[in-house]
Motif scaffolding. Structure first.
Motif: not given
Length: 91
Positions: A73-75, A57-62, A37-51, A64-68
């Motif tokens: 990593x803990x998982x 908004x790009x900064x906010x997405x980044x 689920x986390x990897x899927x969320x990360x992938x979707x964040x990158x899609x949003x970032x590229x679009x 979110x990616x950093x916070x993820x």
């Protein structure tokens, strides 16, 4: 909602039912599902970032990616600790 999704949805289980499921199945299915689920969320964040065209908004997405990353990593760290038994347990 698919039958598989309903079967895997632990949010509807009581604490006793969840405890029983963990005792019966172990904790591994939960960790692998969380990682997926986390990897899927990360992938979707990158899609949003590229679009996205707006730099704020790009900064906010980044952010979110950093916070993820620490969560993911803990998982992974926990998964590794489940796969590699402690040396003390072997003795």
């Amino acid at each position: 909602m698919s039958t598989k999704h309903i079967k895997d949805d632990n949010s509807q289980l009581s604490s006793g039912e969840l405890k029983s499921k963990i005792q019966r199945e172990g904790i591994w299915p939960q960790y692998t599902q969380r990682i997926k689920t986390l990897e899927r969320a990360e992938k979707e964040f990158w899609k949003l970032f590229s679009q996205e065209n707006d730099s704020l908004r790009k900064r906010a997405i980044l952010e979110d990616l950093v916070n993820l990353q620490p969560v993911l990593s803990n998982c992974y760290t926990t998964a590794v600790s489940m796969l590699i038994p402690d040396k003390e347990m072997k003795n």
